[in-house]
Scaffold this active site. Sequence first.
Site, PDB file in Angstrom:
ATOM      1  N   GLY A  56     -11.205   6.717  27.001  1.00  0.00           N
ATOM      2  CA  GLY A  56     -10.585   8.040  27.109  1.00  0.00           C
ATOM      3  C   GLY A  56     -11.539   9.098  27.616  1.00  0.00           C
ATOM      4  CG  ASN A  93     -12.305   9.777  22.659  1.00  0.00           C
ATOM      5  OD1 ASN A  93     -12.108  10.685  21.849  1.00  0.00           O
ATOM      6  ND2 ASN A  93     -11.915   9.862  23.926  1.00  0.00           N
ATOM      7  CB  SER A 143      -7.130  12.633  13.119  1.00  0.00           C
ATOM      8  OG  SER A 143      -6.571  13.915  12.906  1.00  0.00           O
ATOM      9  CE1 TYR A 189      -3.754  11.160  17.033  1.00  0.00           C
ATOM     10  CE2 TYR A 189      -3.896  12.648  15.149  1.00  0.00           C
ATOM     11  CZ  TYR A 189      -4.479  12.056  16.251  1.00  0.00           C
ATOM     12  OH  TYR A 189      -5.780  12.341  16.585  1.00  0.00           O
ATOM     13  CB  ALA A 196       1.009   6.122  10.202  1.00  0.00           C
ATOM     14  CE  LYS A 198      -6.507   8.826  16.053  1.00  0.00           C
ATOM     15  NZ  LYS A 198      -7.329   8.021  16.981  1.00  0.00           N
ATOM     16  CB  ILE A 242     -11.583  19.864  18.845  1.00  0.00           C
ATOM     17  CG1 ILE A 242     -12.492  19.501  17.665  1.00  0.00           C
ATOM     18  CG2 ILE A 242     -12.429  20.204  20.046  1.00  0.00           C
ATOM     19  CD1 ILE A 242     -13.333  18.292  17.908  1.00  0.00           C
TER      20      ILE A 242
END
Lengths: 234, 102
Positions: free
Chosen positions: A9, A77, A129, A142, A144, A146, A175
């Site tokens: 990424g 990433n 995250s 998302y 879940a 992570k 960020i």
Amino acid sequence: MNKVALITGTRKGIGRQIAEHLLATGWTVAGCSRKANDLSHDNYRHYKIDISDESAVTTMVRAIKKEHGTIDALINNAGIASMNHLLLTPGKTVKAILDTNVAGAFYCLRECAKIMSRKRRGRIINFSSIATSLNLEGEAIYAASKAAIESLTRTAALELASSGITVNAIAPTPIETDLIKTVPKDALQKLINRQAIPRIGTMQDVINCIDFFLQEESNFITGQTLRLGGVTEN
Amino acid sequence: MSISRDTIKALLLETLEEIGEDFQIEGLDAVDESTRLFGARSPLDSMGLVNVIAEIEDKLSELHGVEITLADEKAMSSTHSPFRSVGSCIDYIERLVAEESA
């Protein structure tokens, strides 16, 4: 000889910044993304692949090994997110997020670990995250995905320790990247207010963690998820 | 692309010898087709076998341009593992290479 890192990424956001940082500190970097990358550096090679494609990941990792002889670090990433209430989240979105964030990260980890295991050294850094620890509303899948990454980090750390490979994760706060540009401002502020240190994160906060996990002295640290902003697990 | 059984056998024996040297594992420099690669009677522990599998995949890709994944769910099953012995491992690789080339 330069150390070699694979960063997934790298077209934009955190991955791009980490790639530029490692290149500036003498690393050779292989990066990948689904689209072409304009990052130009003598020690950078870009692979245009989708990490949810298992055979594409295998081919890329073998190509990196062939060119550089080894992979010293994997920065796992690449990831996608989709902000939506769970009642409005289609199955297609669920599959896409899990395919990239979990299966894709796993393929990269597995293929890199094969090479690192042979050399009996390596550093793998996954990306979680704080959405997971904070049970972020609107990011059910998302978060879940992570949570799965944090679990994978712990198990991989155990399975790969005897091969001299450490596996850790970073859980950044929000960020300023594309990933959060669709998050409403008030929802973002509400999230930031739940951090012990209530400010938006910076790239430097993340790069500091990367440097920490990569440094030689961190060889006794594995299976950990480093949460930024003072967010804790429970 | 087809690879002869003899070529696969030579590749496997060479890999076992290299892994034996690199990881200081005794008994991998004089193996034959009956040598166990998995289980209590194998000179390899589980990580040793994983390294052999990864190295073979890598060599098949680099030397012969064949992209196959050798590991599967049965890899660590004592009764069905294709890595039971050097001979069964050669047969397994030969079959996967043929399937890949078909």
